[in-house]
Design a protein around this motif. Structure first.
Motif, PDB file in Angstrom:
ATOM      1  N   GLN A   1     -54.880  -4.504 -22.916  1.00 11.41           N
ATOM      2  CA  GLN A   1     -55.887  -3.850 -23.736  1.00 11.41           C
ATOM      3  C   GLN A   1     -56.967  -4.836 -24.163  1.00 11.41           C
ATOM      4  N   ALA A   2     -56.519  -6.044 -24.468  1.00 12.70           N
ATOM      5  CA  ALA A   2     -57.462  -7.023 -24.992  1.00 12.70           C
ATOM      6  C   ALA A   2     -58.602  -7.246 -24.019  1.00 12.70           C
ATOM      7  N   SER A   3     -58.281  -7.233 -22.728  1.00  8.73           N
ATOM      8  CA  SER A   3     -59.348  -7.482 -21.767  1.00  8.73           C
ATOM      9  C   SER A   3     -60.341  -6.323 -21.747  1.00  8.73           C
ATOM     10  N   ILE A   4     -59.805  -5.112 -21.893  1.00 11.00           N
ATOM     11  CA  ILE A   4     -60.699  -3.960 -21.878  1.00 11.00           C
ATOM     12  C   ILE A   4     -61.544  -3.910 -23.144  1.00 11.00           C
ATOM     13  N   TYR A   5     -60.847  -4.158 -24.278  1.00 14.34           N
ATOM     14  CA  TYR A   5     -61.528  -3.988 -25.553  1.00 14.34           C
ATOM     15  C   TYR A   5     -61.987  -5.313 -26.133  1.00 14.34           C
ATOM     16  N   ARG A   6     -62.278  -6.231 -25.252  1.00 12.11           N
ATOM     17  CA  ARG A   6     -62.709  -7.523 -25.743  1.00 12.11           C
ATOM     18  C   ARG A   6     -63.966  -7.355 -26.594  1.00 12.11           C
ATOM     19  N   GLU A   7     -64.808  -6.515 -26.122  1.00 12.59           N
ATOM     20  CA  GLU A   7     -66.074  -6.357 -26.821  1.00 12.59           C
ATOM     21  C   GLU A   7     -65.927  -5.569 -28.099  1.00 12.59           C
ATOM     22  N   TYR A   8     -65.296  -4.386 -28.008  1.00  9.50           N
ATOM     23  CA  TYR A   8     -65.152  -3.533 -29.191  1.00  9.50           C
ATOM     24  C   TYR A   8     -63.718  -3.579 -29.659  1.00  9.50           C
ATOM     25  N   VAL A   9     -63.503  -4.269 -30.756  1.00 13.00           N
ATOM     26  CA  VAL A   9     -62.130  -4.405 -31.220  1.00 13.00           C
ATOM     27  C   VAL A   9     -61.702  -3.141 -31.963  1.00 13.00           C
ATOM     28  N   MET A  10     -62.643  -2.485 -32.606  1.00 10.54           N
ATOM     29  CA  MET A  10     -62.300  -1.242 -33.296  1.00 10.54           C
ATOM     30  C   MET A  10     -63.323  -0.180 -32.979  1.00 10.54           C
ATOM     31  N   GLU A  11     -62.845   1.046 -33.049  1.00 10.58           N
ATOM     32  CA  GLU A  11     -63.738   2.152 -32.762  1.00 10.58           C
ATOM     33  C   GLU A  11     -63.358   3.334 -33.642  1.00 10.58           C
ATOM     34  N   LEU A  12     -64.325   3.839 -34.405  1.00 10.27           N
ATOM     35  CA  LEU A  12     -64.058   5.022 -35.223  1.00 10.27           C
ATOM     36  C   LEU A  12     -64.594   6.233 -34.484  1.00 10.27           C
ATOM     37  N   CYS A  13     -63.734   7.246 -34.266  1.00 15.26           N
ATOM     38  CA  CYS A  13     -64.172   8.432 -33.541  1.00 15.26           C
ATOM     39  C   CYS A  13     -64.007   9.659 -34.408  1.00 15.26           C
ATOM     40  N   ASN A  14     -65.104  10.318 -34.708  1.00 13.85           N
ATOM     41  CA  ASN A  14     -65.096  11.574 -35.471  1.00 13.85           C
ATOM     42  C   ASN A  14     -64.236  11.470 -36.718  1.00 13.85           C
ATOM     43  N   LEU A  15     -64.439  10.419 -37.463  1.00 15.33           N
ATOM     44  CA  LEU A  15     -63.601  10.180 -38.643  1.00 15.33           C
ATOM     45  C   LEU A  15     -64.027  11.082 -39.800  1.00 15.33           C
ATOM     46  N   ASP A  16     -63.062  11.832 -40.313  1.00 12.37           N
ATOM     47  CA  ASP A  16     -63.284  12.660 -41.497  1.00 12.37           C
ATOM     48  C   ASP A  16     -62.224  12.295 -42.527  1.00 12.37           C
ATOM     49  N   VAL A  17     -62.635  12.107 -43.777  1.00 17.57           N
ATOM     50  CA  VAL A  17     -61.660  11.776 -44.813  1.00 17.57           C
ATOM     51  C   VAL A  17     -61.793  12.757 -45.959  1.00 17.57           C
ATOM     52  N   TYR A  18     -60.649  13.230 -46.433  1.00 15.39           N
ATOM     53  CA  TYR A  18     -60.620  14.151 -47.565  1.00 15.39           C
ATOM     54  C   TYR A  18     -59.790  13.543 -48.691  1.00 15.39           C
TER      55      TYR A  18
ATOM     56  N   CYS B   1     -59.897   3.073 -44.306  1.00 18.02           N
ATOM     57  CA  CYS B   1     -59.278   3.742 -43.170  1.00 18.02           C
ATOM     58  C   CYS B   1     -58.986   2.757 -42.046  1.00 18.02           C
ATOM     59  N   MET B   2     -59.718   1.655 -42.043  1.00 20.12           N
ATOM     60  CA  MET B   2     -59.605   0.745 -40.909  1.00 20.12           C
ATOM     61  C   MET B   2     -58.351  -0.110 -40.963  1.00 20.12           C
ATOM     62  N   ASN B   3     -57.644  -0.146 -42.107  1.00 14.04           N
ATOM     63  CA  ASN B   3     -56.301  -0.742 -42.054  1.00 14.04           C
ATOM     64  C   ASN B   3     -55.285   0.099 -42.816  1.00 14.04           C
ATOM     65  N   ARG B   4     -55.547   1.375 -42.856  1.00 13.93           N
ATOM     66  CA  ARG B   4     -54.621   2.347 -43.437  1.00 13.93           C
ATOM     67  C   ARG B   4     -54.318   2.082 -44.902  1.00 13.93           C
ATOM     68  N   MET B   5     -55.240   1.445 -45.616  1.00 19.61           N
ATOM     69  CA  MET B   5     -55.037   1.306 -47.059  1.00 19.61           C
ATOM     70  C   MET B   5     -55.210   2.655 -47.748  1.00 19.61           C
ATOM     71  N   ASN B   6     -55.880   3.589 -47.063  1.00 17.04           N
ATOM     72  CA  ASN B   6     -56.055   4.911 -47.652  1.00 17.04           C
ATOM     73  C   ASN B   6     -54.737   5.649 -47.785  1.00 17.04           C
ATOM     74  N   ASP B   7     -53.721   5.186 -47.038  1.00 19.21           N
ATOM     75  CA  ASP B   7     -52.400   5.806 -47.182  1.00 19.21           C
ATOM     76  C   ASP B   7     -51.914   5.728 -48.620  1.00 19.21           C
ATOM     77  N   LEU B   8     -52.383   4.679 -49.335  1.00 13.79           N
ATOM     78  CA  LEU B   8     -51.882   4.459 -50.694  1.00 13.79           C
ATOM     79  C   LEU B   8     -52.510   5.410 -51.696  1.00 13.79           C
ATOM     80  N   VAL B   9     -53.616   6.055 -51.294  1.00 14.38           N
ATOM     81  CA  VAL B   9     -54.270   6.989 -52.211  1.00 14.38           C
ATOM     82  C   VAL B   9     -53.593   8.341 -52.077  1.00 14.38           C
ATOM     83  N   LYS B  10     -53.105   8.834 -53.215  1.00 15.04           N
ATOM     84  CA  LYS B  10     -52.438  10.136 -53.178  1.00 15.04           C
ATOM     85  C   LYS B  10     -53.435  11.199 -52.751  1.00 15.04           C
ATOM     86  N   ASN B  11     -52.969  12.190 -52.014  1.00 14.96           N
ATOM     87  CA  ASN B  11     -53.800  13.330 -51.626  1.00 14.96           C
ATOM     88  C   ASN B  11     -54.866  13.000 -50.590  1.00 14.96           C
ATOM     89  N   SER B  12     -54.882  11.786 -50.085  1.00 13.72           N
ATOM     90  CA  SER B  12     -55.933  11.493 -49.109  1.00 13.72           C
ATOM     91  C   SER B  12     -55.474  11.966 -47.728  1.00 13.72           C
TER      92      SER B  12
END
Ligand SMILES: Nc1ncnc2c1ncn2[C@@H]1O[C@H](COP(=O)(O)OP(=O)(O)OP(=O)(O)O)[C@@H](O)[C@H]1O
Ligand SMILES: [Mg+2]
Lengths: 446, 280
Positions: free
Chosen positions: B12-29, B65-76
């Motif tokens: 994967q690293a070789s493919i995603y060398r350029e883009y280490v992270m990618e947000l796709c259609n991210l919606d947060v409630y 959202c990028m390291n799942r810290m939102n998991d700690l927020v209730k109701n998120s």
């Protein structure tokens, strides 16, 4: 705040009038709050006065047998043999036998009739007496034999104290409170001269080392708190050992693991309610669960049963105060820990628990101090008041300080009131120490 | 249960060398509240990406959202994908604990543990079970040096982390984060509690760190974004029907481009308004 200057630097009349009114309101408030404070302080003072008035007294003491009739030299300097002779002269063989049970064996009163029917070798090891005595029933022993056994089993000091207690028999015939001593000394002396010409007057602080070191007795002046203090210490140990880990774990679960479901909210609500349930209900619960149902484990009405009952009693308080301490840990610390890749348990024991610990300990100590003074549940679970043997472990029968106070205040003799006052002092001072530790913990770490 | 095995990683690293992270259609409630809508963004590795925008538009939310810290927020609730080296972080098989070890976070308010400086920096390694004093010492020294804090504290590592100044505390938090060698470091307004000099120090540090790490930073400071970042994402409250800004609407990504373009030649009118200080 002092407010001496009344220079008006505002010309707004309306504002100035309103200001006067606002000030007046705060004055009224201050007066009212101050009065309530003074009233509660007065109540406390009355309480302290009552206790101290009884703990410091003048007593009139009468000897049944004058020590000078027994020997020329002070009793404390007599040999063992001479002391035994005195005991033989003044006590019946039955009284002497009881000395064996009470002083050598340390057996509680209810066991005495049982011990009477045993052989000597069954209660005292062979070797301390001629072999042929071993097969005799205890009730058949001659006074001379009993005296020999006493001489074998007890030290000279113990014999001296037995002679003082059983033969000289100092008796407190009347008690005068501290106030009477201070303001009516002549009256006391006149009273003694007419009513008890053979007595001597002595000023006595009832909370002395003898009081702390000796066991319960049927005479107030010979009574002590030893058994109750040891009982209370054992109780607190068991209560804390049970309630602390269980309460803290429950609080951790509720705060950190439990989801916010209706079920958990009901549990939470019930814990808050349990904290307000009268303690006697817990006593009944303890009687049914620990004494009766689990009697095969707890051995019935023992320290263990009572300690667990008190543990149940303070469990809700520990849970609630622990939850509060946990909630007081800043979210930023939890986030920091989780953000570093900690699991929930790692977060709890590296960050949350150390940070919340002072608060948890404060709550625990305060709830233990509540348990320390509890009386009703212990009565229900079945502490015994006429017990002279030190508790040997969790499965012993017991008494505790509040129980002693309760019993003593119910006795007819006036002097027991003074013993109760001394016991109350012990209780109050212990509670003060508990609470100061809690306050120090809270101030130092938060 | 690691899904991110070595082999796949390298592939994967070789493919995603350029883009280490990618947000796709991210919606947060948050409960019923729609906080962030339809964010699409690619984070290039070894670059600094800045998130800017008015208060409440959801920058911190996206970052969490990028390291799942939102998991700690209730109701998120998070919808859409957050890809890290090709893996969806919100896949049920992914362990958030592992995610946070590889994607570290520095918070707005410095939050060192009430422990010694040494224990603060060694914290992450100890979580992983490292007990060897020599290893710990080595890593602590390296991390403090990387975070430009070593010279100030090397005399007494037993000092409480809380006894440091605010700027030092923040660098301690950075040292703590890089001690476990994450691949991405997320920073939520890391300089907002600091004075200009401490801020410049942290910015220098970021420039240095990007050699090894990918950095995503939320900031309210336009100059800071312009100074340090390579890419800038501009977030906004969504527009209502009549084109008016509606405070109650979900935050959206208004524009995402190279920093020099965003600051000099933005394609979105609202971006240039915001950057020139006309609103927000
Ligand atoms: N824990 C939460 N619970 C409910 N709503 C939240 C929570 N956190 C944030 N929000 C809401 O989500 C929206 C976005 O918040 P967020 O913190 O991401 O904004 P932000 O862009 O970081 O703002 P700022 O620049 O002021 O930090 C806000 O409307 C906020 O009220
Ligand atoms: Mg924010």
């Amino acid at each position: 705040m002092s407010r001496k200057s009344t220079v008006n630097f505002s010309n707004n009349v309306d504002l100035n009038q309103k200001l006067a009114k606002r000030r007046w309101k705060s004055q009224v408030g201050r007066f009212f709050f101050r009065m309530t404070l003074i009233a509660s302080l007065l109540a406390l003072l009355m309480l302290a006065y009552n206790i101290l008035n009884r703990a410091f007294t003048t007593v009139a003491i009468e000897d049944t047998v004058n020590p000078t009739e027994l020997s020329e030299i002070p009793l404390a300097e007599l040999e063992k043999a001479e002391l035994l002779l005195i005991l033989g002269d003044y006590l019946s063989s039955n009284q002497l036998r009881i000395l064996i049970f009470e002083r050598i064996l340390g057996a509680p009163r209810e066991d005495w009739s049982d011990l009477n029917t045993q052989t000597l070798s069954a209660i005292i090891e062979v070797g301390q007496y001629p072999e042929d005595w071993g097969t005799m029933l205890v009730s058949e022993l001659e006074p001379q034999q009993i005296l020999a056994l006493l001489g074998q089993g007890l030290s000279q000091e113990l014999l001296v104290s037995i002679v003082e207690e059983k033969v000289v028999e100092e008796r407190v015939v009347q008690v005068w409170t501290l106030t009477e001593t201070v303001f009516n000394w002549q009256g006391i002396e006149a009273q003694v001269a007419t009513l008890y010409p053979t007595t001597r007057l002595e000023f006595r602080f009832w909370l002395n080392t003898d009081f702390l070191m000796t066991a319960m007795h049927s005479q107030p002046e010979l009574s002590g708190l030893r058994t109750a203090i040891l009982g209370s210490l054992w109780l607190m140990t068991i209560t804390a050992a049970f309630a602390f880990p269980v309460g803290v774990s429950a609080a951790l679960y509720l705060e950190e693991y439990a989801a916010d479901t209706p079920m958990n909210r009901i549990i939470q609500l019930n814990i808050a309610n349990l904290a307000g349930v009268p303690s006697i209900i817990y006593g009944i619960l303890g009687l049914i669960v620990f004494v009766r149902a689990m009697g095969f484990l707890t051995n019935g009405r023992t320290i263990l049963s009572a300690g667990l009952t008190l543990g149940l009693l303070i469990l809700p308080i520990i849970i609630i105060s622990t939850q509060e301490a946990i909630r007081a840990v800043p979210t930023s610390l939890r986030q920091a820990s989780y953000g570093m890749g900690a699991t929930r348990w790692q977060m709890i024991y590296t960050v949350l628990f150390p940070k919340a610990l002072p608060g948890i300990l404060t709550g625990t100590i305060l709830s233990l101090s509540r348990a320390f003074g509890e009386t009703a549940p212990l009565i229900v679970v079945g502490s015994i008041t006429r017990i002279t043997a030190d508790p040997q472990g969790p499965l012993s029968r017991f008494t505790a300080i509040p129980i002693q106070i309760y019993t003593w205040t119910a006795q007819p003799q006036d002097a027991f009131r003074s013993a109760a006052a001394a016991a109350i002092l012990v209780l109050v001072v212990t509670l003060l120490v508990f609470n100061s530790v809690a306050i120090i913990l809270r101030n130092r770490y938060s | 249960m690691t899904v991110l095995t070595k082999e796949i990683q390298q592939q994967q690293a070789s493919i995603y060398r350029e883009y280490v992270m990618e947000l796709c259609n991210l919606d947060v409630y948050y409960g019923n509240f729609h906080a962030v809508r339809d964010v699409n963004m690619k984070i290039e590795s070894n670059k600094i990406t800045a998130l800017i925008g008015p208060s409440g538009c959801g920058k911190s939310t996206v970052l969490r959202c990028m390291n799942r810290m939102n998991d700690l927020v209730k109701n998120s609730r998070v919808e859409g994908e957050v890809l890290f080296q090709g893996f969806d972080l919100y896949d049920a098989r992914i362990d958030p604990v592992q995610v946070r070890q590889r994607i570290g976070m520095v918070f707005q308010k410095p939050n060192p543990f009430p422990k010694s400086i040494f224990d603060n920096v060694a914290y992450g390694l100890r979580l992983l079970g490292e007990r060897n004093r020599d290893v710990l010492h080595h890593v602590v020294e390296q991390s403090l040096k990387r975070a430009a804090l070593w010279d100030e504290v090397k005399g007494n590592l037993k000092r409480s982390g809380l006894s440091l100044s605010g700027g030092q505390q923040q660098r301690l938090c950075i040292a703590r984060t890089i001690a476990i060698k994450p691949e991405v470091i997320l920073m939520d307004e890391p300089c907002s509690a600091l004075d200009p000099i401490a801020t410049l120090k942290i910015e220098d540090l970021m420039r240095e760190l990007k050699e090894e790490y990918t950095i995503v930073i939320v900031t309210h400071n336009m100059q800071q974004a312009a100074r340090v970042s390579d890419y800038t994402a501009f977030m906004m409250m969504g527009e209502g029907l009549d084109g008016e800004i509606d405070e109650s609407r979900a935050g959206e990504l208004a524009e995402f481009d190279r920093t020099d373009i965003i600051f000099n030649n933005p394609s979105n009118q609202r971006t240039s308004d915001y950057i020139k200080g006309r609103f927000g």
